[in-house]
Every structure is written in structure tokens, then in C-alpha cells.
Design a protein around this motif. Structure first.
Motif, PDB file in Angstrom:
ATOM      1  N   ALA A 458      18.036  -4.603 -20.088  1.00 17.29           N
ATOM      2  CA  ALA A 458      16.627  -4.231 -19.994  1.00 17.29           C
ATOM      3  C   ALA A 458      16.264  -3.289 -21.141  1.00 17.29           C
ATOM      4  O   ALA A 458      17.043  -2.415 -21.505  1.00 17.29           O
ATOM      5  CB  ALA A 458      16.354  -3.565 -18.655  1.00 17.29           C
ATOM      6  N   ALA A 459      15.088  -3.486 -21.703  1.00 19.73           N
ATOM      7  CA  ALA A 459      14.631  -2.600 -22.773  1.00 19.73           C
ATOM      8  C   ALA A 459      14.057  -1.325 -22.182  1.00 19.73           C
ATOM      9  O   ALA A 459      14.006  -0.280 -22.827  1.00 19.73           O
ATOM     10  CB  ALA A 459      13.592  -3.309 -23.626  1.00 19.73           C
ATOM     11  N   GLY A 460      13.635  -1.415 -20.935  1.00 20.93           N
ATOM     12  CA  GLY A 460      13.077  -0.254 -20.248  1.00 20.93           C
ATOM     13  C   GLY A 460      12.807  -0.650 -18.816  1.00 20.93           C
ATOM     14  O   GLY A 460      13.042  -1.796 -18.427  1.00 20.93           O
ATOM     15  N   TYR A 461      12.359   0.287 -18.010  1.00 21.60           N
ATOM     16  CA  TYR A 461      11.995  -0.083 -16.634  1.00 21.60           C
ATOM     17  C   TYR A 461      11.038   0.916 -16.021  1.00 21.60           C
ATOM     18  O   TYR A 461      10.920   2.055 -16.474  1.00 21.60           O
ATOM     19  CB  TYR A 461      13.237  -0.225 -15.748  1.00 21.60           C
ATOM     20  N   THR A 462      10.332   0.460 -15.006  1.00 15.45           N
ATOM     21  CA  THR A 462       9.404   1.309 -14.275  1.00 15.45           C
ATOM     22  C   THR A 462       9.779   1.221 -12.799  1.00 15.45           C
ATOM     23  O   THR A 462       9.863   0.118 -12.258  1.00 15.45           O
ATOM     24  CB  THR A 462       7.958   0.799 -14.453  1.00 15.45           C
ATOM     25  N   ILE A 463      10.047   2.357 -12.197  1.00 15.92           N
ATOM     26  CA  ILE A 463      10.392   2.328 -10.773  1.00 15.92           C
ATOM     27  C   ILE A 463       9.116   2.531  -9.966  1.00 15.92           C
ATOM     28  O   ILE A 463       8.398   3.517 -10.146  1.00 15.92           O
ATOM     29  CB  ILE A 463      11.405   3.430 -10.414  1.00 15.92           C
ATOM     30  N   ILE A 464       8.823   1.563  -9.121  1.00 20.93           N
ATOM     31  CA  ILE A 464       7.627   1.659  -8.295  1.00 20.93           C
ATOM     32  C   ILE A 464       8.052   1.635  -6.835  1.00 20.93           C
ATOM     33  O   ILE A 464       8.728   0.702  -6.401  1.00 20.93           O
ATOM     34  CB  ILE A 464       6.661   0.485  -8.590  1.00 20.93           C
ATOM     35  N   ASN A 465       7.707   2.643  -6.100  1.00 22.36           N
ATOM     36  CA  ASN A 465       8.097   2.665  -4.686  1.00 22.36           C
ATOM     37  C   ASN A 465       7.250   1.689  -3.885  1.00 22.36           C
ATOM     38  O   ASN A 465       6.038   1.625  -4.039  1.00 22.36           O
ATOM     39  CB  ASN A 465       7.930   4.069  -4.117  1.00 22.36           C
ATOM     40  N   PRO A 466       7.905   0.948  -3.031  1.00 19.15           N
ATOM     41  CA  PRO A 466       7.145  -0.016  -2.226  1.00 19.15           C
ATOM     42  C   PRO A 466       6.369   0.715  -1.141  1.00 19.15           C
ATOM     43  O   PRO A 466       6.757   1.791  -0.709  1.00 19.15           O
ATOM     44  CB  PRO A 466       8.242  -0.861  -1.599  1.00 19.15           C
ATOM     45  N   ASN A 467       5.280   0.158  -0.739  1.00 18.25           N
ATOM     46  CA  ASN A 467       4.577   0.704   0.416  1.00 18.25           C
ATOM     47  C   ASN A 467       5.352   0.280   1.634  1.00 18.25           C
ATOM     48  O   ASN A 467       5.555  -0.915   1.852  1.00 18.25           O
ATOM     49  CB  ASN A 467       3.157   0.144   0.495  1.00 18.25           C
ATOM     50  N   GLU A 468       5.806   1.242   2.410  1.00 17.01           N
ATOM     51  CA  GLU A 468       6.632   0.858   3.547  1.00 17.01           C
ATOM     52  C   GLU A 468       5.752   0.410   4.699  1.00 17.01           C
ATOM     53  O   GLU A 468       5.509   1.138   5.649  1.00 17.01           O
ATOM     54  CB  GLU A 468       7.595   1.989   3.884  1.00 17.01           C
ATOM     55  N   LYS A 469       5.255  -0.802   4.529  1.00 16.71           N
ATOM     56  CA  LYS A 469       4.352  -1.373   5.524  1.00 16.71           C
ATOM     57  C   LYS A 469       4.912  -2.683   6.013  1.00 16.71           C
ATOM     58  O   LYS A 469       5.545  -3.424   5.272  1.00 16.71           O
ATOM     59  CB  LYS A 469       2.983  -1.655   4.874  1.00 16.71           C
ATOM     60  N   MET A 470       4.680  -2.972   7.259  1.00 15.31           N
ATOM     61  CA  MET A 470       5.192  -4.198   7.832  1.00 15.31           C
ATOM     62  C   MET A 470       4.512  -5.422   7.216  1.00 15.31           C
ATOM     63  O   MET A 470       5.155  -6.358   6.789  1.00 15.31           O
ATOM     64  CB  MET A 470       4.947  -4.178   9.336  1.00 15.31           C
ATOM     65  N   PHE A 471       3.183  -5.396   7.156  1.00 20.46           N
ATOM     66  CA  PHE A 471       2.454  -6.543   6.621  1.00 20.46           C
ATOM     67  C   PHE A 471       1.596  -6.113   5.450  1.00 20.46           C
ATOM     68  O   PHE A 471       1.068  -5.004   5.430  1.00 20.46           O
ATOM     69  CB  PHE A 471       1.552  -7.159   7.687  1.00 20.46           C
ATOM     70  N   GLN A 472       1.481  -6.995   4.503  1.00 18.60           N
ATOM     71  CA  GLN A 472       0.611  -6.710   3.371  1.00 18.60           C
ATOM     72  C   GLN A 472      -0.585  -7.639   3.419  1.00 18.60           C
ATOM     73  O   GLN A 472      -0.473  -8.795   3.802  1.00 18.60           O
ATOM     74  CB  GLN A 472       1.374  -6.933   2.070  1.00 18.60           C
ATOM     75  N   THR A 473      -1.712  -7.092   3.028  1.00 19.32           N
ATOM     76  CA  THR A 473      -2.898  -7.935   2.988  1.00 19.32           C
ATOM     77  C   THR A 473      -2.851  -8.799   1.741  1.00 19.32           C
ATOM     78  O   THR A 473      -2.098  -8.525   0.811  1.00 19.32           O
ATOM     79  CB  THR A 473      -4.176  -7.093   2.937  1.00 19.32           C
ATOM     80  N   LYS A 474      -3.701  -9.822   1.729  1.00 20.05           N
ATOM     81  CA  LYS A 474      -3.767 -10.712   0.581  1.00 20.05           C
ATOM     82  C   LYS A 474      -4.106  -9.912  -0.679  1.00 20.05           C
ATOM     83  O   LYS A 474      -3.512 -10.098  -1.730  1.00 20.05           O
ATOM     84  CB  LYS A 474      -4.821 -11.795   0.839  1.00 20.05           C
ATOM     85  N   LYS A 475      -5.028  -8.983  -0.507  1.00 21.45           N
ATOM     86  CA  LYS A 475      -5.446  -8.184  -1.658  1.00 21.45           C
ATOM     87  C   LYS A 475      -4.283  -7.357  -2.200  1.00 21.45           C
ATOM     88  O   LYS A 475      -4.081  -7.252  -3.410  1.00 21.45           O
ATOM     89  CB  LYS A 475      -6.606  -7.265  -1.240  1.00 21.45           C
TER      90      LYS A 475
END
Ligand code: ADP
Ligand code: ZN
Length: 595
Positions: A458-475
Motif C-alpha cells: 500500500a502507498a498509504g491508508y486511511t483508517i475509518i471507524n465503522p458505525n457500529e450499527k446493526m442496519f445501514q440505510t441505503k443512503k
């Protein structure tokens, strides 16, 4: 093949070979002319038969002078035997012409007919092969029988540890699991109380979850807390091809536990023996091992202070019989640690280490989503190694950063001189694109952005924390896709359509997969409507799904481009800061975005 088996094999051979020879001789003896048969055998087997071998012409002169009395005759033999009046024998080549027999008769030579000795030899060879085959079957059977009968041959032993030092306080997080084991602790500490109340206590607990999440540690701590013996083993240890070995080891294991009770038996990878039956791969041997385990567990009485803790990555792989009441009827999930648990695990593992006071473990916990307890322990360990190698008296944030980097992405590349400034700029803008969308559009937590290249490519990376939600909306899903496309979009805006790089391949792959899931599994697209297809159906519906996926991706890519253009000054701030520092954290990012 095991040595014992080989010995048995030879023992049987030694017994069988003389028997075979005996049988052969007997068979020959019972034929009308034993001597005849023997001679034939000699004549066909040994061309250098010691008796005089004479040419056909010398033979004929012997016949014609009346010296030959008998000829042992078989049409197809190459060599025939003749006998004179003094019982002296001659061999000669069979002329193989039809008149030869006639010729002998005319000279009053006695003709003793014999059957074809070749076919006899062939049939005895066949006989021997069949016998050998039977012996093989017998030895296999015999050795299996004896192995299961003589358990002392299976010298494998189970190790136990008497004085386990691990306590529940060494297991950070996993509160649910610990709570779940509380009554078992009570029971092992004070079985009499449970007995008096006639209370049933579980005999078996299954801990399930990804590797490295502390399942073994929990079982050990259970032993430590209760002063029980800890007897660890693994399911794969009971898989043996010899009949009864697996089952006998199970018996041995439980005997050992009973003798040393109170005891905790820990069976890692229980799925190796307790996998669903009839899944095709199992053999009756494995079934026997599993049965023995069930028998042992059913046979526990409440006075035996033995608890079996088993671990597996997947509960749904286990046979139902194993999960039934009275067996492993308690199932405890041990998942990846959440933020708080990660913080606690990091604290536990840096307890006795010279950690610089400037290191904020909570920030580290934020940056280590998806890491297991084992990974986190590893981060601290690797950081200490970096500190030692660099001759520091304490572990600094830089050491921890490098260690995290190593565990997330492999080692930092030692030699970065071959990375051009242009490449570095592209990487900085690519990562800044991801970070901008994640932070500004999706309001996600972005604990770390790095443009330090890694040995994992990898040339670089971005760590993004997931939203700890059971369901995600389409949006939310579509915004996530936008986050993934943000890298490529940013490259295009800054460097132009001609200069985009292949560095976004992995992003595109993940984005595509997300969109396919959205339309074909979540039934969220207007064109395909309310469907949930399996993977096979998805590949069959390729054309349609591909077109719809492409359309959605294009649409999101365009809106991502627009979003970044609207916030181009923020993007530039992030990228320039990255070029300056190589790594930026959540706080830096927030400051840059607010400006
Ligand atoms: P599993 O059995 O689930 O594969 P282990 O119990 O073998 O995982 O964990 C491996 C190592 O990781 C442990 O020895 C410990 O150092 C660390 N570890 C894992 N989970 C935890 C935890 N919850 N608290 C502290 N250390 C942990
Ligand atoms: Zn990317």
C-alpha cells in the motif's frame, strides 16, 4: 505405516509363507503323478537342468537304439524330459511338430502325458497374489484391533498445568463471557452448595468467535480463578486414522481430568471432531471419537468437578448433538473487542512496560478497529522491540505507530528513496479524498491517515471507524461507496483525468461489491426491485446486474467529484499536511476541516 504394524505384518507373513508352500506341495502331491509334476516344474523352470541336455538328433539316436523308455510329454513345453531304462534322465528341446508323438509311439517309447506346467505356475502365482491380498486385509484389521485393545501403545499424554496464574483481570473486555462463567466459578469453588440445592451446573461451555480474541485465555483464567487443573488440547489431536485411537484418547483425557479434579479441560478447534455429521468429509472413525466425547460428557455426574471448555471460530459448524442440553449447552460469543475493550487490552499488555507518558492508549484504541486481542498484544510487543532496537529507554508514540503500521500493513518500507515526489503527492491527495468524504460527508471517525508506504504494497491508508450499527440505510451505504471512490475522484480533480492511477483498484473492487450487494441482495435498486439473489444467481444475472451497478457507481462518482470540488480548499489542506507529516490523526483532521 507405524512400526508396530510393520512388525505384525511380518509376523503374519512368516506364518503365511510356509503355509502357502505347504499348500502348494500338498496340491501337487495329490495329483496322480507327483514325480511327473515335479519334473515338469524342473523342466520349465530350469533350463540348466543338471541332467544331460541332448540335441534333438542325439535324442533321436537314443530313441532309435531303444535306450529311451519314457518321455514326459506336453505339447506346449519347450523342454521335454526323457528317461532311460536305468532311470537316467535327459532333457531335449521339444521339436513341436505334430508327427513327433507318432514317432515316439512307433519306437515304443512310453508317453506320459502331463498338463501344461506354465498354466500351473501362472495359477500358483495368482493364488499367491490373492493370498497376499487377503493377508494385507487381515493385517490391517488385526493391527487396528490390537491398537485399540492395547492402549499402552498410544503413548500420547495430556499435559496439565497445576498452578495457573492467569486471572479474569488479565482478560480485558469480554465482560459478557466472564459474567457467563461466574456461576461455574462458584460451583468449582463450592460444589457442596450446588449439591445441597440439587442445582445443575453446565458441563460444557463453547466459546466461539474469531481467532486471537482470548478464548484460550478465558479458559485458562477460569482454571486460575478456581484453582483448577488446566488440561489443554485441540480437536485435531483426536483425528487419527487408526480405529479407536481418537476415542481412546478422549477416554484418556477425561480419566486424567477426573483424577485431577477440579479440572478444566480445554478443547481448542472443537470443530475438528465435532463438525456436523454427514458433511461428507467425516469418517466413521471421526464419528466414533465424537461419540466417545458425548459418552464421557453424559457420564459426568455432578460430583465430578470437571468442566469442558471448547473453542471454535464458528458455532454453526458444530454438530447438533454436541450442543444439546447436558453437553455443551452454554454458548458464549467472544467477538472482536470494541473501542473500550481495545483500550483495556492495550492497558493490560503495557502494564509492565516503560510506556512514555505522552502515549495516549485511548487514541491507539481508536486507531485499531478490527484488531483482535492478539493483534493488540502484538502491537505493544512490536513497539517494545522497536524501542529496544533504537536504544530508547521508553516506548514512544512513534514506536507504537510503526508497530501498528506493521500489523495493519506489513513493515514500513525501509528504502523510500525510489518514491518520486509526484507519487507521494498523488498518494497524499488520494488519501485526503477518502478522509474528506469520511469525515465531512459521513461524519465518521477517522483516527489515522498515513502516506507511509508499506511492504504489503500500500502507498498509504486511511483508517475509518465503522458505525457500529446493526442496519445501514441505503443512503449510508451509498455514502460509504462515495468514501471509497473519494480517492480516485480526488486524483482526477487535482491531476486531471489522464493522470489517474491504478492505486484505486482495491477501492473500486470494494465499492463494486457494495453496490452489487445493495441491488441484488438488499433489493434496494429500482430496476431490479425487491430481490435477494444468491451468488450463483448473481453471476447468472450478470448482464443486467452489471449495467445497473455501473449506472449507480457512475452516479455516485459524479456526485463525489462535485462534493470534493466544492471542498477543494479543505482537500488541499489535508493533503499538504500529509505531505509534511506523513501521518495525521483525528485531531489534526478536525482542525483542518474546520478551517
Ligand atoms: P483465541 O483462543 O481466541 O484464539 P488466545 O486466547 O489464544 O485467542 O489469545 C492470544 C493472545 O492474545 C493471548 O495470549 C493474549 O496475550 C492476547 N489476548 C487476546 N484477547 C485478550 C483479552 N481480551 N485481554 C488480554 N489479552 C488478550
Ligand atoms: Zn484508496
Amino acid at each position: 505405516m507405524k512400526r508396530e504394524n510393520l512388525q505384525q505384518y511380518f509376523a503374519i507373513l512368516i506364518f503365511i509363507i510356509p503355509l502357502m508352500i505347504g499348500v502348494y506341495l500338498l496340491a501337487s502331491k495329490s495329483s496322480p503323478d507327483y514325480k511327473n509334476n515335479l519334473r515338469q516344474l524342473q523342466s520349465t523352470m530350469a533350463f540348466n537342468y543338471t541332467d544331460a541336455d541332448v540335441g534333438i538328433n542325439s535324442f533321436k539316436s537314443l530313441v532309435e537304439t531303444g535306450k529311451i523308455q519314457t518321455v514326459y510329454y506336453n505339447e506346449s513345453d519347450f523342454i521335454l524330459i526323457a528317461e532311460d531304462k536305468t532311470k537316467k534322465t535327459f532333457t531335449f528341446e521339444n521339436p513341436k511338430n505334430p508327427e513327433f508323438r507318432q514317432y515316439l509311439m512307433e519306437h515304443k517309447v512310453k508317453i506320459v502325458e502331463s498338463s501344461n506346467s506354465y498354466s500351473k505356475i501362472l495359477s500358483s502365482i495368482a493364488f499367491a497374489i490373492v493370498l497376499l491380498f487377503i493377508i494385507r486385509l487381515l493385517t490391517n484389521f488385526y493391527s487396528k484391533k490390537t491398537l485399540s485393545a492395547d492402549l499402552h501403545r498410544d503413548s500420547v499424554e495430556f499435559e496439565e498445568s497445576k498452578d495457573v496464574k492467569i486471572r479474569f483481570s488479565d482478560v480485558a473486555g469480554s465482560e459478557e463471557a466472564k459474567e457467563n462463567m461466574q456461576d461455574i466459578i462458584e460451583f468449582l469453588k463450592n460444589p457442596k452448595k450446588f449439591e445441597d440445592f440439587g442445582a445443575k451446573i453446565p458441563k460444557g461451555i463453547i466459546l466461539y468467535g474469531p481467532p486471537g480474541t482470548g478464548k484460550t485465555l478465558l479458559a485458562k483464567a477460569l482454571a486460575g480463578e478456581t484453582g483448577s487443573e488446566f488440561i489443554p488440547t485441540s480437536g485435531s489431536y483426536f483425528i487419527e486414522k487408526y480405529v479407536g485411537v481418537g476415542a481412546s484418547r478422549v477416554r484418556k483425557l477425561f480419566n486424567k481430568a477426573r483424577k485431577n479434579s477440579p479440572a478444566i479441560i480445554f478443547i481448542d478447534e472443537i470443530d475438528a471432531i465435532g463438525g456436523k455429521r454427514g458433511s461428507g468429509k467425516d469418517t466413521s472413525e471421526d464419528a466414533k471419537t465424537l461419540n466417545q466425547l458425548l459418552v464421557e460428557m453424559d457420564g459426568f455426574n455432578d460430583k465430578e468437578n470437571v468442566i469442558v471448555v471448547a473453542a471454535t471460530n464458528r458455532l454453526d459448524m458444530l454438530d447438533d448433538a454436541l450442543l444439546r442440553a447436558g453437553r455443551f449447552d452454554r454458548h458464549v460469543m467472544v467477538g472482536l473487542p470494541d473501542l473500550n475493550a481495545r483500550y483495556k487490552i492495550l492497558k493490560v499488555h503495557s502494564k509492565n512496560k516503560p510506556l512514555s507518558p505522552s502515549v495516549d492508549l485511548f487514541q491507539i484504541a481508536k486507531q485499531t478497529v478490527y484488531m483482535s486481542g492478539a493483534d493488540l498484544a502484538n502491537v505493544i510487543n512490536e513497539a517494545s522491540i522497536y524501542a529496544i532496537k533504537e536504544n530508547y529507554s521508553e516506548i514512544t508514540l512513534n514506536h507504537i505507530d510503526k508497530a501498528m503500521n506493521k500489523i495493519i500493513a506489513g513493515d514500513e518500507k525501509k528504502d523510500r528513496s525510489n518514491i518520486s515526489d509526484t507519487e507521494k503527492r498523488i498518494t497524499a491527495y488520494h488519501e485526503a479524498g477518502h478522509a474528506l468524504i469520511a469525515k465531512l460527508l459521513n461524519k465518521s471517525s477517522v483516527p489515522k491517515v498515513s502516506i507511509i508506504p508499506t511492504t504489503k504494497g500500500a502507498a498509504g491508508y486511511t483508517i475509518i471507524n465503522p458505525n457500529e450499527k446493526m442496519f445501514q440505510t441505503k443512503k449510508e451505504i451509498l455514502n460509504k461507496v462515495s468514501e471509497l471512490l473519494g480517492g480516485r475522484a480526488s486524483e482526477e480533480i487535482i491531476f486531471g483525468k489522464e493522470n489517474i492511477t491504478g492505486g484505486a483498484a482495491n477501492d473500486l473492487q470494494r465499492a463494486t461489491k457494495m453496490v452489487v450487494t445493495l441491488i441484488a441482495k438488499y433489493g434496494m435498486s429500482e430496476k431490479l426491485g425487491l430481490v435477494c439473489l444468491d451468488d450463483k444467481e448473481i453471476s447468472l444475472g450478470n448482464e443486467l446486474i452489471l449495467r445497473e451497478t455501473k449506472q449507480i457507481l457512475d452516479k455516485i462518482y459524479n456526485s463525489t467529484l462535485n462534493y470534493i470540488i466544492d471542498n477543494k480548499n479543505k482537500l488541499q489542506l489535508i493533503a499538504e499536511k500529509l505531505l509534511e507529516n506523513e501521518i495525521i490523526d483525528e485531531h489534526d483532521l478536525e482542525v483542518l476541516i474546520a478551517s
